[in-house]
Design an enzyme around this catalytic site. Structure first.
Site, PDB file in Angstrom:
ATOM      1  N   CYS A  52      -3.315   1.287   6.853  1.00 19.15           N
ATOM      2  CA  CYS A  52      -3.536   0.682   8.173  1.00 19.15           C
ATOM      3  C   CYS A  52      -4.122   1.711   9.132  1.00 19.15           C
ATOM      4  CB  CYS A  52      -2.230   0.140   8.723  1.00 19.15           C
ATOM      5  SG  CYS A  52      -0.952   1.390   8.713  1.00 19.15           S
TER       6      CYS A  52
ATOM      7  N   ASN B 163       0.803  -1.237   0.000  1.00 14.01           N
ATOM      8  CA  ASN B 163       0.000   0.000   0.000  1.00 14.01           C
ATOM      9  C   ASN B 163       0.832   1.283   0.000  1.00 14.01           C
ATOM     10  OD1 ASN B 163       0.710  -0.484   2.644  1.00 14.01           O
ATOM     11  ND2 ASN B 163      -1.277   0.040   3.505  1.00 14.01           N
TER      12      ASN B 163
ATOM     13  N   GLU C 205       8.167   2.537  14.606  1.00 16.61           N
ATOM     14  CA  GLU C 205       8.999   2.947  13.464  1.00 16.61           C
ATOM     15  C   GLU C 205       9.007   4.468  13.397  1.00 16.61           C
ATOM     16  OE1 GLU C 205       7.590   0.800   9.954  1.00 16.61           O
ATOM     17  OE2 GLU C 205       9.089  -0.725  10.369  1.00 16.61           O
TER      18      GLU C 205
ATOM     19  N   ARG D  44      11.125   3.405   5.722  1.00 17.57           N
ATOM     20  CA  ARG D  44      10.900   3.461   7.171  1.00 17.57           C
ATOM     21  C   ARG D  44      11.660   2.336   7.890  1.00 17.57           C
ATOM     22  NH1 ARG D  44       4.673   3.920   9.230  1.00 17.57           N
ATOM     23  NH2 ARG D  44       4.751   1.665   9.313  1.00 17.57           N
TER      24      ARG D  44
ATOM     25  N   GLU E  48       4.467  -4.157  12.444  1.00 19.87           N
ATOM     26  CA  GLU E  48       3.517  -3.076  12.157  1.00 19.87           C
ATOM     27  C   GLU E  48       2.337  -3.738  11.450  1.00 19.87           C
ATOM     28  OE1 GLU E  48       3.657  -0.027  13.082  1.00 19.87           O
ATOM     29  OE2 GLU E  48       5.749   0.162  13.701  1.00 19.87           O
TER      30      GLU E  48
HETATM   31  P1  NAP Z   1      -0.026  -9.143   3.966  1.00 18.13           P
HETATM   32  O1  NAP Z   1      -0.854 -10.025   3.145  1.00 18.13           O
HETATM   33  O2  NAP Z   1       0.147  -9.466   5.406  1.00 18.13           O
HETATM   34  O3  NAP Z   1       1.389  -9.058   3.253  1.00 18.13           O
HETATM   35  C1  NAP Z   1       2.415  -8.229   3.712  1.00 18.13           C
HETATM   36  C2  NAP Z   1       3.739  -8.764   3.217  1.00 18.13           C
HETATM   37  O4  NAP Z   1       3.977 -10.020   3.842  1.00 18.13           O
HETATM   38  C3  NAP Z   1       3.785  -9.002   1.713  1.00 18.13           C
HETATM   39  O5  NAP Z   1       5.079  -8.711   1.249  1.00 18.13           O
HETATM   40  C4  NAP Z   1       3.493 -10.497   1.638  1.00 18.13           C
HETATM   41  O6  NAP Z   1       3.923 -11.108   0.459  1.00 18.13           O
HETATM   42  C5  NAP Z   1       4.268 -10.988   2.843  1.00 18.13           C
HETATM   43  N1  NAP Z   1       3.883 -12.313   3.299  1.00 18.13           N
HETATM   44  C6  NAP Z   1       2.671 -12.903   3.287  1.00 18.13           C
HETATM   45  N2  NAP Z   1       2.756 -14.155   3.778  1.00 18.13           N
HETATM   46  C7  NAP Z   1       4.051 -14.362   4.105  1.00 18.13           C
HETATM   47  C8  NAP Z   1       4.778 -15.461   4.654  1.00 18.13           C
HETATM   48  N3  NAP Z   1       4.188 -16.620   4.955  1.00 18.13           N
HETATM   49  N4  NAP Z   1       6.097 -15.318   4.846  1.00 18.13           N
HETATM   50  C9  NAP Z   1       6.720 -14.164   4.539  1.00 18.13           C
HETATM   51  N5  NAP Z   1       6.090 -13.090   4.017  1.00 18.13           N
HETATM   52  C10 NAP Z   1       4.763 -13.191   3.801  1.00 18.13           C
HETATM   53  O7  NAP Z   1      -0.553  -7.637   3.927  1.00 18.13           O
HETATM   54  P2  NAP Z   1      -0.871  -6.756   2.662  1.00 18.13           P
HETATM   55  O8  NAP Z   1      -2.193  -7.184   2.127  1.00 18.13           O
HETATM   56  O9  NAP Z   1       0.275  -6.696   1.732  1.00 18.13           O
HETATM   57  O10 NAP Z   1      -0.978  -5.306   3.353  1.00 18.13           O
HETATM   58  C11 NAP Z   1      -2.096  -4.882   3.994  1.00 18.13           C
HETATM   59  C12 NAP Z   1      -1.959  -5.061   5.500  1.00 18.13           C
HETATM   60  O11 NAP Z   1      -0.803  -4.363   5.973  1.00 18.13           O
HETATM   61  C13 NAP Z   1      -3.114  -4.458   6.247  1.00 18.13           C
HETATM   62  O12 NAP Z   1      -3.497  -5.307   7.282  1.00 18.13           O
HETATM   63  C14 NAP Z   1      -2.537  -3.159   6.797  1.00 18.13           C
HETATM   64  O13 NAP Z   1      -3.204  -2.671   7.923  1.00 18.13           O
HETATM   65  C15 NAP Z   1      -1.145  -3.559   7.086  1.00 18.13           C
HETATM   66  N6  NAP Z   1      -0.269  -2.382   7.166  1.00 18.13           N
HETATM   67  C16 NAP Z   1       0.183  -2.006   8.385  1.00 18.13           C
HETATM   68  C17 NAP Z   1       0.977  -0.874   8.509  1.00 18.13           C
HETATM   69  C18 NAP Z   1       1.487  -0.435   9.835  1.00 18.13           C
HETATM   70  O14 NAP Z   1       2.417   0.361   9.855  1.00 18.13           O
HETATM   71  N7  NAP Z   1       0.939  -0.894  10.954  1.00 18.13           N
HETATM   72  C19 NAP Z   1       1.327  -0.148   7.362  1.00 18.13           C
HETATM   73  C20 NAP Z   1       0.850  -0.567   6.125  1.00 18.13           C
HETATM   74  C21 NAP Z   1       0.051  -1.708   6.049  1.00 18.13           C
HETATM   75  P3  NAP Z   1       2.831 -11.954  -0.419  1.00 18.13           P
HETATM   76  O15 NAP Z   1       1.820 -10.959  -0.839  1.00 18.13           O
HETATM   77  O16 NAP Z   1       3.607 -12.542  -1.524  1.00 18.13           O
HETATM   78  O17 NAP Z   1       2.221 -13.000   0.442  1.00 18.13           O
END
Ligand code: NAP
Length: 479
Positions: A285, A152, A459, A160, A251
């Site tokens: 997020c 995103n 962060e 960061r 995060e």
């Molecule tokens: P996600 O599905 O959890 O994926 C995040 C990252 O993790 C991607 O690079 C993903 O790659 C990787 N990943 C997934 N499964 C993995 C595994 N088994 N081993 C290692 N890496 C793995 O989240 P997203 O859909 O990309 O992002 C949205 C989420 O991020 C939301 O929940 C949002 O709230 C959160 N977010 C939090 C913050 C914060 O600072 N708190 C900031 C931005 C976003 P793949 O897609 O290839 O699986």
């Protein structure tokens, strides 16, 4: 940097995946494939790990000033290339160009901030209570890190983590999200140009995240995991990190309450709502997920918000005048559609939006729902789309209890003109960050992060570098 980079970046070299695999990257505004990038497997990950481990010793011994200056140079290069980076980001992620330019500036700022922090890593020391022994404290880089980022904020989520890791003297492997690898590869090239030694940063793009990351976490050579993504994946990675006792920063997701009291300035509250809901098309997020509005102002607030949301222009992010780009992919859009359908079935009124447009691209219109049933699924699911769900409340205790009734605790927003209430309610919210009469909390100088199942660690800010450092204590008896 004019050609789009598509190879892995390992040990300072640009290389294909060992098995030659590639993965497609598409433009969510059109569905067209814009690039094929190398699709790393476990063998490539091991090579990246070798490079990071090998570079760690010398990098830790590199003078903080030298590390600082690399970050400062990279900050300047990023700003010089704002337009190029913004266009690349919009093409792979969809956000409107104006927002992409804003993210480039925000991302660069982490490098400037941590270039300043690199030379302020403090230690400590003193005389122990027995009066004879002395202690000397120094701070050391934690070691090679694995950094995993979401799609995103393709550039800022990288800087960061990379900024403080470089400042602290850690080497690293960055694994970006497969939807948005191009921004991370461009960032690696900028750091190389800024003088980052080979092996300090390695970038591994892959569609096989589990296969690539799990051996790294369990292998014992990676000493730190910094993850940004969903709570569900965060939980899994925490478990995988347990074997080798890898230090973690998490995060994770949010479910932000946005509370509007009866004494709020409604213009300020609506401006805040637009920011907290619509930044990044709601794919943040920090996005306001649950709007709790005092019963006496709910109708007026809903009307004004619907008017503002309805006036936004939806379209491809590269087109002039567009405010709202496409969602990241068909799955993301289907989730938003399902959540809205569920809320409407339970009696929510659609004040604006709510209908998926025809045609290519993953577009969804800005939508405002009022009279939302608290049992609706979007109350305990991150919507991750441009949908504002409004519920009413009657008193302060009730709204604080309802706002806290969630496993998440990233951010909350409070709108009131009464100072006492503002402080009282903010302190009672179980969140890591509060926006008080504002819809934006993100700032490189502030500690970003959540409590409960929204994460571990912070962060940015003065404490951001701590996540990449550990203490060493020297005991010195004086005879
Ligand atoms: P996600 O599905 O959890 O994926 C995040 C990252 O993790 C991607 O690079 C993903 O790659 C990787 N990943 C997934 N499964 C993995 C595994 N088994 N081993 C290692 N890496 C793995 O989240 P997203 O859909 O990309 O992002 C949205 C989420 O991020 C939301 O929940 C949002 O709230 C959160 N977010 C939090 C913050 C914060 O600072 N708190 C900031 C931005 C976003 P793949 O897609 O290839 O699986």
């Amino acid at each position: 940097m004019t050609d789009t980079l598509t190879q892995l970046f390992i040990g300072g070299a640009w290389v294909d995946a060992a098995d030659g695999a590639t993965l497609p990257v598409d433009d969510p505004a059109t569905g067209e494939i814009i690039a094929h990038v190398a699709d790393a497997g476990p063998k490539d990950a091991r090579l990246a790990e070798d490079a990071a481990v090998q570079a760690q010793g010398e990098w830790a011994r590199t003078a903080p000033r030298a590390r600082s200056e690399i970050l400062r140079r990279a900050y300047e290069i990023i700003l010089d290339r704002t337009e190029e980076l913004a266009r690349l980001m919009t093409s792979e992620m969809g956000k409107p160009l104006a927002e992409a330019r804003g993210e480039v500036a925000y991302a660069a700022e982490f490098f400037r901030w941590f270039s300043e922090e690199a030379v302020r890593i403090d230690g400590g020391g003193g005389i122990l209570p027995d009066g004879r022994n002395r202690m000397l404290l120094s701070r050391r880089p934690v070691g090679p890190c694995l950094l995993i980022t979401p799609w995103n904020f393709p550039l800022a989520m990288g800087t960061r983590k990379i900024g403080p890791a470089i400042a602290a003297g850690c080497t690293m492997i960055l694994k970006p999200a497969p939807q948005t690898p191009l921004s991370s590869l461009a960032l690696a090239a900028i750091l190389q140009e800024a003088g980052l030694p080979d092996g300090v940063l390695n970038v591994v793009t892959t569609s096989r995240a589990g296969e690539v990351c799990e051996p790294l976490l369990r292998g014992g050579r990676i000493r730190k995991l910094s993850f940004t993504g969903s709570t569900q994946v965060g939980r899994l990675l925490l478990a995988q990190s347990a074997d080798a006792v890898v230090r973690t920063s998490m995060e994770l997701g949010g479910n932000a309450p946005f509370i509007v009291f009866d004494d709020a300035d409604l213009d300020t509250a609506v401006d805040g709502a637009m920011l907290a809901k619509m930044r990044n098309m709601g794919e943040a997020c920090t996005a306001a997920n649950r709007f709790f509005v005092h019963r006496s102002v709910a109708e007026e607030f809903g009307r004004r918000l619907a008017e503002r949301m309805g006036a936004l222009v939806v379209g491809p992010g590269t087109r002039d005048g567009v405010d709202v780009g496409p969602l990241i992919d068909a799955t993301g859009r289907a989730k938003v559609e399902d959540l809205v359908a569920d809320a409407v079935e339970r009696g929510a009124r659609v004040l604006v939006g709510g209908r998926t447009p025809e045609g290519p691209g993953c577009f969804y219109p800005p939508t405002v729902l009022s009279a939302v049933d608290p049992e609706s699924r979007l109350m305990d699911t991150e919507i991750f789309g441009p949908v504002a769900a409004i519920l009413t409340f009657d008193d302060e205790d009730e709204v604080v209890r309802r706002a806290n009734d969630t496993p998440w605790g990233l951010v909350g927003y409070v709108f009131t003109e009464t100072l006492n209430r503002a402080l009282r309610v903010s302190e009672r919210l179980e969140v890591g960050m509060v926006g008080l009469n504002t819809g934006l909390v993100s700032n490189p100088a502030a500690p970003f992060g959540g409590v409960k199942q929204s994460g571990l660690g912070r962060e940015g800010g003065r404490v951001g570098i701590d996540e990449f450092l550990e203490y060493q204590y020297l005991a010195i008896p004086v005879r």
